[in-house]
Structures are given as C-alpha cells and as structure tokens.
Design a protein around this motif. Structure first.
Motif, PDB file in Angstrom:
ATOM      1  N   VAL A  36       0.860  -1.187   0.000  1.00  0.00           N
ATOM      2  CA  VAL A  36       0.000   0.000   0.000  1.00  0.00           C
ATOM      3  C   VAL A  36       0.897   1.239   0.000  1.00  0.00           C
ATOM      4  O   VAL A  36       1.696   1.437   0.922  1.00  0.00           O
ATOM      5  CB  VAL A  36      -0.944  -0.002   1.221  1.00  0.00           C
ATOM      6  CG1 VAL A  36      -1.844   1.224   1.205  1.00  0.00           C
ATOM      7  CG2 VAL A  36      -1.791  -1.278   1.240  1.00  0.00           C
ATOM      8  N   LYS A  38      -0.348   4.462  -0.820  1.00  0.00           N
ATOM      9  CA  LYS A  38      -1.193   5.658  -0.886  1.00  0.00           C
ATOM     10  C   LYS A  38      -0.544   6.822  -0.129  1.00  0.00           C
ATOM     11  O   LYS A  38       0.401   6.607   0.662  1.00  0.00           O
ATOM     12  CB  LYS A  38      -2.570   5.340  -0.294  1.00  0.00           C
ATOM     13  CG  LYS A  38      -2.547   4.934   1.180  1.00  0.00           C
ATOM     14  CD  LYS A  38      -3.864   4.297   1.615  1.00  0.00           C
ATOM     15  CE  LYS A  38      -3.808   3.901   3.082  1.00  0.00           C
ATOM     16  NZ  LYS A  38      -4.962   3.065   3.475  1.00  0.00           N
ATOM     17  N   TYR A  42       2.823   6.842   2.368  1.00  0.00           N
ATOM     18  CA  TYR A  42       2.734   7.245   3.774  1.00  0.00           C
ATOM     19  C   TYR A  42       3.687   8.410   4.054  1.00  0.00           C
ATOM     20  O   TYR A  42       4.405   8.429   5.063  1.00  0.00           O
ATOM     21  CB  TYR A  42       3.007   6.058   4.707  1.00  0.00           C
ATOM     22  CG  TYR A  42       1.894   5.011   4.747  1.00  0.00           C
ATOM     23  CD1 TYR A  42       1.293   4.555   3.581  1.00  0.00           C
ATOM     24  CD2 TYR A  42       1.452   4.475   5.949  1.00  0.00           C
ATOM     25  CE1 TYR A  42       0.277   3.610   3.603  1.00  0.00           C
ATOM     26  CE2 TYR A  42       0.442   3.524   5.990  1.00  0.00           C
ATOM     27  CZ  TYR A  42      -0.141   3.098   4.810  1.00  0.00           C
ATOM     28  OH  TYR A  42      -1.141   2.153   4.841  1.00  0.00           O
ATOM     29  N   PHE A  84      -8.190   1.870  -4.181  1.00  0.00           N
ATOM     30  CA  PHE A  84      -9.152   1.545  -3.130  1.00  0.00           C
ATOM     31  C   PHE A  84     -10.428   2.378  -3.194  1.00  0.00           C
ATOM     32  O   PHE A  84     -11.495   1.935  -2.843  1.00  0.00           O
ATOM     33  CB  PHE A  84      -8.535   1.812  -1.740  1.00  0.00           C
ATOM     34  CG  PHE A  84      -7.552   0.776  -1.275  1.00  0.00           C
ATOM     35  CD1 PHE A  84      -7.768  -0.579  -1.464  1.00  0.00           C
ATOM     36  CD2 PHE A  84      -6.396   1.171  -0.597  1.00  0.00           C
ATOM     37  CE1 PHE A  84      -6.871  -1.526  -0.992  1.00  0.00           C
ATOM     38  CE2 PHE A  84      -5.489   0.234  -0.119  1.00  0.00           C
ATOM     39  CZ  PHE A  84      -5.722  -1.119  -0.320  1.00  0.00           C
ATOM     40  N   ARG A 136     -17.301   1.382   6.442  1.00  0.00           N
ATOM     41  CA  ARG A 136     -16.706   2.497   5.703  1.00  0.00           C
ATOM     42  C   ARG A 136     -17.083   2.342   4.226  1.00  0.00           C
ATOM     43  O   ARG A 136     -17.948   3.047   3.744  1.00  0.00           O
ATOM     44  CB  ARG A 136     -15.188   2.484   5.930  1.00  0.00           C
ATOM     45  CG  ARG A 136     -14.507   3.764   5.567  1.00  0.00           C
ATOM     46  CD  ARG A 136     -13.052   3.776   5.996  1.00  0.00           C
ATOM     47  NE  ARG A 136     -12.212   2.812   5.288  1.00  0.00           N
ATOM     48  CZ  ARG A 136     -10.874   2.769   5.398  1.00  0.00           C
ATOM     49  NH1 ARG A 136     -10.262   3.622   6.219  1.00  0.00           N
ATOM     50  NH2 ARG A 136     -10.164   1.892   4.737  1.00  0.00           N
ATOM     51  N   HIS A 165     -11.947  -5.249   4.861  1.00  0.00           N
ATOM     52  CA  HIS A 165     -10.916  -4.558   5.647  1.00  0.00           C
ATOM     53  C   HIS A 165     -11.234  -4.706   7.130  1.00  0.00           C
ATOM     54  O   HIS A 165     -12.384  -4.542   7.540  1.00  0.00           O
ATOM     55  CB  HIS A 165     -10.904  -3.087   5.227  1.00  0.00           C
ATOM     56  CG  HIS A 165      -9.685  -2.317   5.659  1.00  0.00           C
ATOM     57  ND1 HIS A 165      -8.422  -2.860   5.750  1.00  0.00           N
ATOM     58  CD2 HIS A 165      -9.544  -1.012   5.998  1.00  0.00           C
ATOM     59  CE1 HIS A 165      -7.560  -1.935   6.131  1.00  0.00           C
ATOM     60  NE2 HIS A 165      -8.210  -0.798   6.287  1.00  0.00           N
ATOM     61  N   ASN A 206      -4.479  -6.145   6.719  1.00  0.00           N
ATOM     62  CA  ASN A 206      -3.503  -5.051   6.670  1.00  0.00           C
ATOM     63  C   ASN A 206      -2.296  -5.491   7.521  1.00  0.00           C
ATOM     64  O   ASN A 206      -2.216  -6.649   7.947  1.00  0.00           O
ATOM     65  CB  ASN A 206      -4.139  -3.755   7.192  1.00  0.00           C
ATOM     66  CG  ASN A 206      -4.507  -3.853   8.658  1.00  0.00           C
ATOM     67  OD1 ASN A 206      -4.693  -4.941   9.198  1.00  0.00           O
ATOM     68  ND2 ASN A 206      -4.595  -2.718   9.315  1.00  0.00           N
ATOM     69  N   THR A 207      -1.374  -4.577   7.800  1.00  0.00           N
ATOM     70  CA  THR A 207      -0.152  -4.952   8.526  1.00  0.00           C
ATOM     71  C   THR A 207      -0.445  -5.658   9.848  1.00  0.00           C
ATOM     72  O   THR A 207       0.094  -6.739  10.122  1.00  0.00           O
ATOM     73  CB  THR A 207       0.710  -3.704   8.800  1.00  0.00           C
ATOM     74  OG1 THR A 207       1.085  -3.132   7.556  1.00  0.00           O
ATOM     75  CG2 THR A 207       1.951  -4.061   9.615  1.00  0.00           C
ATOM     76  N   ARG A 222      -2.346  -7.008   2.446  1.00  0.00           N
ATOM     77  CA  ARG A 222      -2.149  -5.614   2.023  1.00  0.00           C
ATOM     78  C   ARG A 222      -1.398  -4.859   3.118  1.00  0.00           C
ATOM     79  O   ARG A 222      -1.981  -4.502   4.139  1.00  0.00           O
ATOM     80  CB  ARG A 222      -3.505  -4.930   1.803  1.00  0.00           C
ATOM     81  CG  ARG A 222      -4.448  -5.658   0.856  1.00  0.00           C
ATOM     82  CD  ARG A 222      -5.713  -4.845   0.615  1.00  0.00           C
ATOM     83  NE  ARG A 222      -6.431  -4.505   1.837  1.00  0.00           N
ATOM     84  CZ  ARG A 222      -7.393  -5.247   2.382  1.00  0.00           C
ATOM     85  NH1 ARG A 222      -7.772  -6.380   1.817  1.00  0.00           N
ATOM     86  NH2 ARG A 222      -7.989  -4.854   3.493  1.00  0.00           N
ATOM     87  N   GLY A 224       0.738  -1.659   4.519  1.00  0.00           N
ATOM     88  CA  GLY A 224       1.185  -0.287   4.399  1.00  0.00           C
ATOM     89  C   GLY A 224       2.174   0.011   5.511  1.00  0.00           C
ATOM     90  O   GLY A 224       3.392  -0.138   5.353  1.00  0.00           O
ATOM     91  N   ILE A 225       1.656   0.324   6.683  1.00  0.00           N
ATOM     92  CA  ILE A 225       2.471   0.871   7.778  1.00  0.00           C
ATOM     93  C   ILE A 225       3.696  -0.001   8.119  1.00  0.00           C
ATOM     94  O   ILE A 225       4.759   0.528   8.449  1.00  0.00           O
ATOM     95  CB  ILE A 225       1.584   1.140   9.027  1.00  0.00           C
ATOM     96  CG1 ILE A 225       2.253   2.115  10.001  1.00  0.00           C
ATOM     97  CG2 ILE A 225       1.190  -0.151   9.745  1.00  0.00           C
ATOM     98  CD1 ILE A 225       2.162   3.560   9.619  1.00  0.00           C
ATOM     99  N   TYR A 352       0.676   6.926  11.717  1.00  0.00           N
ATOM    100  CA  TYR A 352       0.126   7.091  10.369  1.00  0.00           C
ATOM    101  C   TYR A 352      -0.076   8.582  10.051  1.00  0.00           C
ATOM    102  O   TYR A 352       0.237   9.032   8.960  1.00  0.00           O
ATOM    103  CB  TYR A 352      -1.254   6.439  10.261  1.00  0.00           C
ATOM    104  CG  TYR A 352      -1.350   4.942  10.349  1.00  0.00           C
ATOM    105  CD1 TYR A 352      -1.567   4.180   9.205  1.00  0.00           C
ATOM    106  CD2 TYR A 352      -1.299   4.279  11.573  1.00  0.00           C
ATOM    107  CE1 TYR A 352      -1.728   2.803   9.279  1.00  0.00           C
ATOM    108  CE2 TYR A 352      -1.458   2.905  11.653  1.00  0.00           C
ATOM    109  CZ  TYR A 352      -1.669   2.171  10.502  1.00  0.00           C
ATOM    110  OH  TYR A 352      -1.832   0.809  10.572  1.00  0.00           O
TER     111      TYR A 352
HETATM  112  C1  LIG Z   1      -4.517   1.826   4.060  1.00  0.00           C
HETATM  113  C2  LIG Z   1      -5.108   0.493   3.833  1.00  0.00           C
HETATM  114  C3  LIG Z   1      -4.348  -0.671   4.071  1.00  0.00           C
HETATM  115  C4  LIG Z   1      -2.972  -0.667   4.718  1.00  0.00           C
HETATM  116  O1  LIG Z   1      -3.109  -0.679   6.129  1.00  0.00           O
HETATM  117  P1  LIG Z   1      -1.830  -0.686   7.112  1.00  0.00           P
HETATM  118  O2  LIG Z   1      -2.421  -0.705   8.469  1.00  0.00           O
HETATM  119  O3  LIG Z   1      -1.095   0.591   6.833  1.00  0.00           O
HETATM  120  O4  LIG Z   1      -1.026  -1.880   6.773  1.00  0.00           O
HETATM  121  C5  LIG Z   1      -4.900  -1.892   3.701  1.00  0.00           C
HETATM  122  N1  LIG Z   1      -6.147  -1.959   3.166  1.00  0.00           N
HETATM  123  C6  LIG Z   1      -6.917  -0.859   2.964  1.00  0.00           C
HETATM  124  C7  LIG Z   1      -8.266  -1.010   2.375  1.00  0.00           C
HETATM  125  C8  LIG Z   1      -6.420   0.400   3.296  1.00  0.00           C
HETATM  126  O5  LIG Z   1      -7.184   1.486   3.104  1.00  0.00           O
END
Ligand SMILES: *Cc1c(COP(=O)(O)O)cnc(C)c1O
Length: 369
Positions: A36, A38, A42, A84, A136, A165, A206-207, A222, A224-225, A352
């Motif tokens: 991720v 976006k 980050y 997304f 959401r 999510h 996510n992470t 997925r 990101g962080i 974040y």
């Molecule tokens: C931002 C986001 C992620 C990443 O989440 P992290 O906690 O940063 O790993 C994954 N999926 C969706 C839908 C997101 O919006």
C-alpha cells in the motif's frame, strides 16, 4: 546518516527492503503481497518506494485515489495497481492507465461497467469489496446474490479479487470482533467463489492483521504501515525499522529572561532565564499545532528538547536551556531511534498521521546501498 543542512526527510530504502523481507517471512510462500503506497507512500515518496518494491518483486500495489495510481504509472510501475477509493468521474482515467478499481456499491459497479463498455473493454480487472464491520466502504453481505448475478451477466469486467478490511486488527482486546469479521469474510469469499465460477484472489489483512492473525492471510495481504517501519505493537517494533527520518538544523538561538514570551499569542512565558532554539519546520511541513506547548519534542545532540509556545507555519521554538548546542547544529524530529510513533503519541495522534502529513515542500533524500 548525513548531516542535515536544511529540513530534510531522509528515506532509507534498505530499511524498506528489510521490513518487506520481515513481513514476507510471516506469510506462506504462496501468499501474495500487496504494497500500500497511498498518500505519497505514507508521506515518504510513492514513486521511489514503489520502484524499489517492484525490483523486489512485490505482487501488487494499492493507492487510495486515481491520481495516485496515475503517478505510479508515470514513475514506471508496471505491476497491477488497485485503487481503493476511485470516484466515478475518474473511471476513464482508470481505464486509460490500466488501474484496477475497487467496486464497493451498486452505483459504482454499474457506473464502471457502463464506462468499460463504452471503451470496448472485455474482462477488465476489478476488485469487489465487502463490508464486514468497519462500516466504511463495501457491499453489504446480504447483497451478495445480486452482486454475483450482475457480475455473471457482464463480459466487460472480471473479478480479480474479493476483499474486506479489518477494523481493529492491532488491538488484541478486540480479538472476538476481529474473529467475527474473519469468519464473516470467509463465508462471503466461499459463497462468491462457488457462485462466480472461477477463483478470484481473496484478501483481508492489513499490517496488523498480518502480524496478529496468521490464519486470515488468505491469498494475499495488504501492507502499508509495516513497510514504513511501524507494527502497531510494542513487541514487534524491533524487527521493523522506520524508513523515514525527519531532520533539520538550529537556525537561531535566543537567550531570554524570566517574563519574556516565545512565539505567537505569547503562548509561552519564561519562568526563568532560558535558551530557546528556532528550527525551520512548522505546521505547513506537517508538524501540527497539537505538538506545541510542550507536548511534542525534538532531539538535539541526543537530548530531548520540548517545543515551547505555538507551532508556527514554518518554524518551531524549542527549549535548549540544558542542552549544549549552537546555531547550525543538527536537529532530529524523528528517525530510526527517536520514533515518529512516540512523537505522535505525545500529542494525541498516531504514527500514520504524523508520517503521512510530512509536506511535499520538504526535500527528500534517499539511502540505498
Ligand atoms: C490503508 C489500507 C491498508 C494498509 O493498512 P496498514 O495498516 O497501513 O497496513 C490496507 N487496506 C486498505 C483497504 C487500506 O485502506
């Protein structure tokens, strides 16, 4: 690490690689990895980060908005890019740049189908998002039959993945809530796969999901962080390294006496004789007003210096009364050791927000050996 001569955000691509390897080590071999990137990766630099990850053979990228996906294509990213949160007005741009939209409601599904048809697309890859409790974005699970019948009737789009999510994957006190989300998603994914007649990629974590819920990795995760060096839990932190360091310098030092005030609104009034250093980073750089008035701090010569008075647009003033230092000395706002997470927590926010707010006017530099 290089000495800063101005405010600079140093991005360590070696640390990015290590974080990626660490996160991958938590997955089964067959599980795909979506990065991720976006919000400018980050707050670091989406183009450079994605180029590095593409070299490391990450499977997928995701951004929030269409314009971010276009920027990645312009930076030479050829891997698939999931968007997304695309807006209907950008659907033509999505197709033009081969970006893959998340479709989360009947309105966006029908609008995308329409435009894909106008552009004579066949089997255009899309991602179907279900809501399992975050409330959401996402189709309600009760609508799964209608979603599937629309998709089955369409030859212009094809479902590349089905996803949802997690709302609270970082908080193990909410284990039951998350397990219910996982179970609900599993039912959705099974029904979907059975009825659509082919196997889309299934993904949820996510992470924090990756770190805390190994049974929920499905076909892809997925992250990101975590890539940027934060694991949302104290125990995990030593294996992940923050990739971004925000550094600056002391522009000027003032000796002030008891009763003198510092900064706008005279928000700080000295109770004793003090030494105050001015640093060229402010709320327009991403260091918001909440860090002012001794909530937030920086490090000068390894010592903590609290921000006194209000954060200005382009500057902060910090208390260096007990810190040997001079004009031109280096200032660390955050780095590998002085975590952005601690600074964020000092002022009521999270890593974040702090890292993704670092303004584009701050020059970036890169470490990559
Ligand atoms: C931002 C986001 C992620 C990443 O989440 P992290 O906690 O940063 O790993 C994954 N999926 C969706 C839908 C997101 O919006």
């Amino acid at each position: 690490m290089a000495e800063a001569h101005e405010t600079i955000l140093e991005v360590n691509l070696n640390a990015l690689e290590q974080n990626y390897i660490y996160l991958k080590s938590k997955l089964q071999k067959k599980t795909k990895f979506l990065a991720v990137v976006k919000a400018f990766g980050y707050g670091s630099d989406a183009g450079i980060i994605s180029q590095k990850l593409q070299q490391l053979e990450v499977d997928y990228f995701a951004v929030a908005y269409t314009s971010e996906g276009v920027a990645l294509r312009k930076a030479g990213i050829t891997k698939p890019i999931l968007v997304f949160h695309p807006q209907i007005v950008n659907f033509k741009t999505i197709i033009k740049h081969c970006l893959e939209p998340s479709l989360y409601s009947f309105k966006v599904l029908e609008a995308f189908q329409q435009i894909a048809k106008e552009f004579n697309q066949a089997n255009y890859p899309v991602h179907i998002k279900f809501n399992t409790g975050l409330n959401r974005l996402g189709f309600n699970k009760n609508k799964i039959d209608s979603v599937i019948s629309i998709l089955k009737a369409s030859s212009v789009i094809k479902v590349k993945s089905v996803f949802s999510h997690l709302a609270v994957s970082e908080d193990l006190k909410e284990f039951n809530f998350t397990n219910n989300q996982i179970a609900s998603f599993k039912r959705i994914a099974d029904t979907f796969t059975k009825n659509i007649g082919y196997k889309p990629i299934i993904h949820l974590c996510n992470t924090s999901g990756v770190l805390n819920y190994p049974k929920a990795h499905f076909d892809m995760v997925r992250c990101g962080i975590g890539l940027y060096g934060f694991g949302n839990s104290k125990e995990k932190h030593h294996q992940l390294t923050p990739i971004a360091s925000l550094k600056s310098i002391i522009s000027q030092i003032h000796d002030i006496t008891e009763g003198d005030s510092v900064g706008y609104n005279r928000a700080y009034v000295a109770k004793k004789n003090m030494k105050i250093a001015t640093i060229p980073v402010g709320h327009a750089d991403g260091l918001g007003r909440q860090y002012g008035n001794e909530a937030g701090f920086v490090y000068i010569n390894q010592k903590k210096a609290f921000i006194v008075g209000n954060v200005c647009m382009d500057m902060i003033m910090v208390d260096v009364t007990n810190i040997p230092c001079e004009e031109g000395n280096q200032v660390v706002i955050f780095n590998e050791d002085q975590s952005a997470e601690n600074l964020a927590l000092s002022s009521g926010t999270i890593s974040y927000e702090l890292i993704s707010s670092i303004s584009q006017r701050i020059p970036r530099s890169y470490i990559d050996n």
